[in-house]
Design a protein around this motif. Structure first.
Motif, short mmCIF file in Angstrom:
data_model
loop_
_atom_site.label_atom_id
_atom_site.label_comp_id
_atom_site.label_asym_id
_atom_site.label_seq_id
_atom_site.Cartn_x
_atom_site.Cartn_y
_atom_site.Cartn_z
N SER A 10 102.51 -10.03 78.04
CA SER A 10 101.66 -11.19 77.79
C SER A 10 100.52 -11.29 78.79
O SER A 10 99.57 -12.03 78.56
CB SER A 10 102.49 -12.47 77.83
OG SER A 10 103.09 -12.62 79.11
N GLU A 11 100.64 -10.55 79.89
CA GLU A 11 99.58 -10.56 80.90
C GLU A 11 99.61 -9.26 81.70
O GLU A 11 100.60 -8.54 81.70
CB GLU A 11 99.73 -11.76 81.84
CG GLU A 11 100.95 -11.70 82.73
CD GLU A 11 101.00 -12.83 83.75
OE1 GLU A 11 100.27 -13.83 83.56
OE2 GLU A 11 101.76 -12.71 84.72
N PHE A 12 98.49 -8.99 82.36
CA PHE A 12 98.38 -7.83 83.24
C PHE A 12 98.07 -8.33 84.65
O PHE A 12 97.57 -9.44 84.84
CB PHE A 12 97.28 -6.88 82.77
CG PHE A 12 97.56 -6.21 81.46
CD1 PHE A 12 98.35 -5.08 81.40
CD2 PHE A 12 97.02 -6.71 80.29
CE1 PHE A 12 98.61 -4.46 80.19
CE2 PHE A 12 97.28 -6.10 79.07
CZ PHE A 12 98.08 -4.97 79.02
N LEU A 13 98.38 -7.49 85.62
CA LEU A 13 98.08 -7.79 87.02
C LEU A 13 97.00 -6.83 87.50
O LEU A 13 97.17 -5.61 87.47
CB LEU A 13 99.34 -7.65 87.89
CG LEU A 13 100.50 -8.59 87.56
CD1 LEU A 13 101.67 -8.31 88.49
CD2 LEU A 13 100.07 -10.05 87.66
N LEU A 14 95.88 -7.39 87.93
CA LEU A 14 94.76 -6.59 88.43
C LEU A 14 94.87 -6.48 89.94
O LEU A 14 94.75 -7.47 90.66
CB LEU A 14 93.44 -7.26 88.05
CG LEU A 14 93.16 -7.39 86.54
CD1 LEU A 14 91.93 -8.26 86.30
CD2 LEU A 14 92.98 -6.02 85.90
N LEU A 15 95.10 -5.26 90.43
CA LEU A 15 95.30 -5.06 91.86
C LEU A 15 93.99 -5.16 92.65
O LEU A 15 94.02 -5.32 93.87
CB LEU A 15 95.95 -3.70 92.12
CG LEU A 15 97.37 -3.53 91.54
CD1 LEU A 15 97.95 -2.19 91.97
CD2 LEU A 15 98.29 -4.67 91.95
N GLY A 16 92.85 -5.05 91.95
CA GLY A 16 91.56 -5.16 92.63
C GLY A 16 91.15 -3.88 93.32
O GLY A 16 91.69 -2.80 93.06
N LEU A 17 90.20 -4.01 94.23
CA LEU A 17 89.67 -2.84 94.93
C LEU A 17 90.44 -2.51 96.19
O LEU A 17 90.34 -1.40 96.72
CB LEU A 17 88.20 -3.08 95.29
CG LEU A 17 87.24 -3.16 94.10
CD1 LEU A 17 85.85 -3.57 94.57
CD2 LEU A 17 87.18 -1.85 93.35
N SER A 18 91.19 -3.45 96.71
CA SER A 18 91.94 -3.21 97.94
C SER A 18 93.18 -4.10 97.96
O SER A 18 93.16 -5.23 97.47
CB SER A 18 91.07 -3.51 99.16
OG SER A 18 91.82 -3.43 100.35
N ASP A 19 94.26 -3.56 98.52
CA ASP A 19 95.49 -4.35 98.67
C ASP A 19 95.63 -4.91 100.08
O ASP A 19 96.65 -5.49 100.44
CB ASP A 19 96.72 -3.51 98.32
CG ASP A 19 96.80 -2.22 99.16
OD1 ASP A 19 95.89 -2.00 99.99
OD2 ASP A 19 97.76 -1.46 98.95
N GLN A 20 94.57 -4.73 100.90
CA GLN A 20 94.58 -5.25 102.26
C GLN A 20 94.11 -6.71 102.26
O GLN A 20 93.00 -7.01 101.85
CB GLN A 20 93.66 -4.42 103.16
CG GLN A 20 94.02 -2.94 103.22
CD GLN A 20 95.39 -2.70 103.83
OE1 GLN A 20 95.76 -3.37 104.81
NE2 GLN A 20 96.13 -1.76 103.27
N THR A 21 94.98 -7.60 102.72
CA THR A 21 94.67 -9.03 102.70
C THR A 21 93.43 -9.36 103.50
O THR A 21 92.60 -10.18 103.09
CB THR A 21 95.86 -9.83 103.25
OG1 THR A 21 97.05 -9.47 102.53
CG2 THR A 21 95.62 -11.33 103.12
N GLU A 22 93.26 -8.70 104.65
CA GLU A 22 92.12 -9.02 105.52
C GLU A 22 90.78 -8.59 104.91
O GLU A 22 89.72 -9.03 105.37
CB GLU A 22 92.30 -8.36 106.89
CG GLU A 22 92.39 -6.84 106.88
CD GLU A 22 93.82 -6.33 106.66
OE1 GLU A 22 94.05 -5.13 106.88
OE2 GLU A 22 94.70 -7.15 106.28
N GLN A 23 90.81 -7.73 103.89
CA GLN A 23 89.58 -7.28 103.27
C GLN A 23 89.14 -8.16 102.10
O GLN A 23 88.02 -8.01 101.59
CB GLN A 23 89.74 -5.83 102.79
CG GLN A 23 89.93 -4.82 103.91
CD GLN A 23 90.10 -3.40 103.38
OE1 GLN A 23 90.11 -3.17 102.18
NE2 GLN A 23 90.22 -2.44 104.29
N GLN A 24 89.99 -9.08 101.67
CA GLN A 24 89.70 -9.88 100.49
C GLN A 24 88.48 -10.79 100.69
O GLN A 24 87.65 -10.94 99.79
CB GLN A 24 90.92 -10.71 100.10
CG GLN A 24 92.14 -9.89 99.71
CD GLN A 24 91.83 -8.88 98.61
OE1 GLN A 24 91.33 -9.24 97.55
NE2 GLN A 24 92.14 -7.61 98.87
#
Length: 315
Positions: A10-24
């Motif tokens: 029913s939904e997807f999860l987009l991991l984005g460009l980085s998994d580093q929290t400090e880079q968000q």
């Protein structure tokens, strides 16, 4: 029929460009700035072409369409990415994901088609200057504008109808910052051979046909320019298509650099790099290329800014 070990996603999860929290935060600020620059730059070009009678020519009609496509292209992916970073949520509904994929395909393809159409316009302007008005009649210009939009939507619709037939199992994680076709095919637990074949055939077609038109147009342009005796005349002829040629080199150079040259980067990383370049970077730099290298556009933008100042003073 669904197998027992398969579930309806029913939904997807987009991991984005980085998994580093400090880079968000950095990514949020960077992409927000690029989004705003793209909207303002392309918006000014559309306004200038719409309001300035000097730009009511086929060349600038096609340019306004290109700017609209660029605004739409970046708007399919970046706002959702920014929202996800801000809310610290990676989810996107199945329906929204399919819709995002559809429009991302449309606007990347329309960019490619419009580059071919604009190359043909420059070919007529330089190789047949005396017959330009006769050859580039309003009916043909409308046709050259509408047909690329129709073809782009047909290609996107074909991919979408094939994709919705696929099953997605327990895994719903996309290593991407928006719903792109290639990552979705990799995520499916169905047989995707038909999808991949159609992707290859249509992908090759939408690249080759405009590229052949561009190659033919510029071959004729170069021959025509070389026949001009004066250096000043040659430079003036080339300058009329300098901006467009720069955009072509950027667009097709990106295709070659990302998808054809050998690279040690992982396939997912290469897909993300290509997506960032096509959906974010190219739409952002196109207005600068056309405004900085085009005297008519610079003049129109100056008149537009002065008009705005005058209206502000009157109010």
């Amino acid at each position: 029929m669904h197998q027992e070990n398969q579930t309806t996603v029913s939904e997807f999860l987009l991991l984005g460009l980085s998994d580093q929290t400090e880079q968000q935060t950095l990514l949020f600020v960077l992409f927000l700035c690029m989004y705003l620059i793209t909207m303002v730059g392309n918006g000014l070009i559309i306004l200038a072409v719409s309001l300035d009678s000097y730009l009511h020519t086929p060349m600038y009609l096609f340019l306004a369409n290109l700017s609209f496509a660029d605004i739409s292209s970046i708007s399919t992916s970046v706002p959702k990415m920014l929202t996800n970073i801000q809310t610290k949520s990676q989810s996107i509904s199945y329906e929204s994901c399919i819709t995002q994929m559809y429009f991302s395909i449309v606007f990347v393809i329309i960019d490619n088609f419009l580059l071919g159409v604009m190359a043909y316009d420059r070919f007529v302007a330089i190789c047949h200057p005396l017959n330009y008005t006769t050859m580039m009649q309003p009916r043909l210009c409308i046709l050259l504008t509408v047909v690329p939009w129709i073809l782009s939507n047909l290609v996107a619709l074909t991919h979408t109808l094939l994709l919705v037939q696929l099953l997605f199992c327990d895994s719903n994680t996309l290593p991407h910052f928006f719903c792109d076709l290639a990552p979705l095919l990799k995520l499916s637990c169905s047989d995707t051979k038909i999808n991949e074949l159609v992707l290859f055939i249509l992908g090759l077609s939408v690249i080759i046909f405009p590229f052949v038109l561009i190659l033919f147009s510029y071959t004729c342009i170069i021959r025509a320019v070389l026949r001009i005796s004066s250096t000043e005349g040659k430079w003036q002829a080339f300058s009329t298509c300098g901006s467009h040629l720069t955009v072509i080199l950027l667009f097709y150079g990106t295709i070659v650099g990302v998808y054809f040259l050998p690279s040690s980067t992982h396939t997912d990383d290469r897909d993300k790099i290509g997506a960032v370049l096509f959906t974010v970077m190219i739409p952002m730099v196109n207005p600068f290329i056309y405004s900085l290298r085009n005297k008519d556009m610079k003049g129109a933008l100056r008149r537009l800014i002065h008009r705005k100042k005058f209206l502000l003073l009157m109010t």
